[in-house]
Design an enzyme around this catalytic site. Structure first.
Site, PDB file in Angstrom:
ATOM      1  N   ARG A 130      25.450  33.940  46.644  1.00 21.13           N
ATOM      2  CA  ARG A 130      26.712  33.196  46.641  1.00 21.13           C
ATOM      3  C   ARG A 130      26.554  31.975  47.537  1.00 21.13           C
ATOM      4  NH1 ARG A 130      28.420  35.103  51.648  1.00 21.13           N
ATOM      5  NH2 ARG A 130      28.642  37.356  51.844  1.00 21.13           N
ATOM      6  N   HIS A 172      31.598  34.816  52.486  1.00 23.19           N
ATOM      7  CA  HIS A 172      32.182  35.940  51.754  1.00 23.19           C
ATOM      8  C   HIS A 172      33.570  35.609  51.208  1.00 23.19           C
ATOM      9  CE1 HIS A 172      33.581  39.871  50.678  1.00 23.19           C
ATOM     10  NE2 HIS A 172      34.591  39.744  51.519  1.00 23.19           N
ATOM     11  N   TYR A 180      25.513  34.051  59.376  1.00 21.13           N
ATOM     12  CA  TYR A 180      24.550  35.157  59.415  1.00 21.13           C
ATOM     13  C   TYR A 180      23.403  34.943  58.427  1.00 21.13           C
ATOM     14  CZ  TYR A 180      28.055  36.129  55.824  1.00 21.13           C
ATOM     15  OH  TYR A 180      28.936  35.991  54.775  1.00 21.13           O
TER      16      TYR A 180
HETATM   17  C1  LIG Z   1      36.633  50.442  49.150  1.00 23.98           C
HETATM   18  C2  LIG Z   1      36.530  49.182  49.948  1.00 23.98           C
HETATM   19  N1  LIG Z   1      35.795  49.151  51.073  1.00 23.98           N
HETATM   20  C3  LIG Z   1      35.677  48.006  51.784  1.00 23.98           C
HETATM   21  C4  LIG Z   1      36.337  46.865  51.385  1.00 23.98           C
HETATM   22  C5  LIG Z   1      36.179  45.566  52.179  1.00 23.98           C
HETATM   23  N2  LIG Z   1      35.274  44.693  51.429  1.00 23.98           N
HETATM   24  C6  LIG Z   1      35.756  43.725  50.618  1.00 23.98           C
HETATM   25  S1  LIG Z   1      34.532  42.897  49.836  1.00 23.98           S
HETATM   26  C7  LIG Z   1      33.335  43.799  50.617  1.00 23.98           C
HETATM   27  C8  LIG Z   1      31.891  43.540  50.361  1.00 23.98           C
HETATM   28  C9  LIG Z   1      31.503  43.777  48.949  1.00 23.98           C
HETATM   29  O1  LIG Z   1      30.162  43.421  48.786  1.00 23.98           O
HETATM   30  P1  LIG Z   1      29.491  43.390  47.365  1.00 23.98           P
HETATM   31  O2  LIG Z   1      29.854  44.610  46.597  1.00 23.98           O
HETATM   32  O3  LIG Z   1      28.053  43.114  47.565  1.00 23.98           O
HETATM   33  O4  LIG Z   1      30.223  42.166  46.631  1.00 23.98           O
HETATM   34  P2  LIG Z   1      30.169  40.594  47.014  1.00 23.98           P
HETATM   35  O5  LIG Z   1      31.297  40.338  47.961  1.00 23.98           O
HETATM   36  O6  LIG Z   1      28.854  40.296  47.600  1.00 23.98           O
HETATM   37  O7  LIG Z   1      30.418  39.904  45.722  1.00 23.98           O
HETATM   38  C10 LIG Z   1      33.910  44.746  51.448  1.00 23.98           C
HETATM   39  C11 LIG Z   1      33.161  45.701  52.256  1.00 23.98           C
HETATM   40  C12 LIG Z   1      37.120  46.938  50.212  1.00 23.98           C
HETATM   41  N3  LIG Z   1      37.768  45.873  49.733  1.00 23.98           N
HETATM   42  N4  LIG Z   1      37.187  48.090  49.484  1.00 23.98           N
END
Ligand SMILES: Cc1ncc(C[n+]2csc(CCOP(=O)(O)OP(=O)(O)O)c2C)c(N)n1
Ligand SMILES: [Mg+2]
Length: 320
Positions: free
Chosen positions: A240, A244, A252
């Protein structure tokens, strides 16, 4: 070029551009304080949504994530209504009450985005079960991140889809980070595709910044699913471009890593390929770029000019 027609290649380029320009606008509007709630931008990952959705039919389904604008646009959702939803306007897909992370458009098979990481995986398995019970030849594609692949829902959803040979394509967008956590800190494997062997299904890792590589893998998985042979796990290696969410500066990430991925920009790469091997001219491509930009501007204008929902409407469409 995988025997794709010029029209199909143009359509893929157009969609990738629309997503990129759309997301850049969302960032601008966010900075102007016009977006209630948060945003997770898809810039850099456009080849995944477009490569997969180009292998799907309109009546096929997708489930999306918190980083979902690109998935919805690639599957055919209207830019105007996606933008209106992000701005919390009544003309948006959820009448302005869902926002960025809750866009759905059943008319083009978008079953919905979700803020709950990994939640789309069992929903896609459920869509696959529905397809099987209704005996149609549709498929359901499921987008999720590297972080989501560490959730229990990944095991539950893929295991069930594998056992019941459900027509689902599991698409892991491995962008190397889950929020600020690097993949190597939380996984002892490099290829998430390897996890497919635990469920007895094919797993392939592809260059997620190469729209044609993604498309080719998706076509194979779709064929297998439509024939009743069950699911496939496709891991798309991508990155990306922004942090985030919102204004995360993503400090980071090492500078060299960011630069290396920027050099592999999926849109620039596809543009060069179209010029070299698909007999498309620079002028033709520039026209597509202008059209995409105009379409995004139109979506912004529509969203800004649309009204907010009235306070009396707050509880409408909330309970069924
Ligand atoms: C069940 C749950 N745990 C934690 C979160 C907080 N959270 C939101 S996005 C994220 C990271 C997700 O990473 P990834 O699956 O790699 O997707 P990316 O953001 O890289 O597209 C987290 C931990 C959440 N929204 N839902
Ligand atoms: Mg990730």
């Amino acid at each position: 070029m995988l025997n794709l027609t010029k029209e199909k290649l143009i359509e893929m380029y157009r969609k990738m551009l629309e997503i990129r320009l759309f997301e850049e606008k969302v960032f601008e509007l966010y900075a102007q304080n016009l977006v209630p709630g948060t945003i997770h931008l898809y810039t850099g990952q456009e080849a995944v949504a477009v490569g997969v959705c180009s292998a799907l039919r309109k009546d096929d389904y997708i489930t999306s994530t918190h980083r979902g604008h690109g998935h919805c646009i690639a599957k055919g959702a209207e830019l105007k209504r996606v933008m209106a939803e992000i701005l919390g306007k009544r003309t948006g897909y959820c009448k302005g009450k869902g926002g960025s992370m809750h866009i759905a458009d059943f008319s083009v098979g978008v079953l919905g985005a979700t803020a709950v990481v990994g939640a789309g995986i069992p929903i896609a398995a459920g869509a696959g079960l529905s397809i099987k019970l209704r005996r149609t030849d549709q498929v359901a594609a499921c987008f999720f991140g590297d972080g989501a692949s560490n959730q229990g829902t990944f095991h539950e959803g893929i295991n069930m889809a594998a056992v019941w040979k459900l027509p689902v394509i599991f698409v892991c967008e491995n962008n190397l980070y889950a929020m600020g956590t690097r993949q190597s800190l939380v996984m002892a494997i490099e290829n998430i595709a390897d996890r497919a062997s635990a469920y007895g299904i094919p797993g392939v890792a592809v260059d997620g910044n190469d729209v044609l590589a993604v498309y080719e893998a998706a076509v194979k998985a779709v064929e297998r699913a439509r024939k009743g042979e069950g699911p496939t796990l496709i891991e798309c290696k991508t990155y990306r471009y922004r942090g985030h969410s919102r204004v995360d500066p993503a400090r980071y990430r090492p500078k060299e890593e960011v630069e290396a991925w920027l050099a592999k920009d999926p849109i620039k790469r596809f543009r060069e390929r179209l010029l070299q091997t698909a007999s498309l001219t620079d002028a033709e491509l520039r026209q597509i770029e202008e059209e995409a930009s105009a379409k995004v501007e139109e979506a912004v204008k529509f969203a800004i000019e649309s009204p907010h929902p009235a306070p009396e409407e707050a509880l409408e469409d909330v309970y069924a």
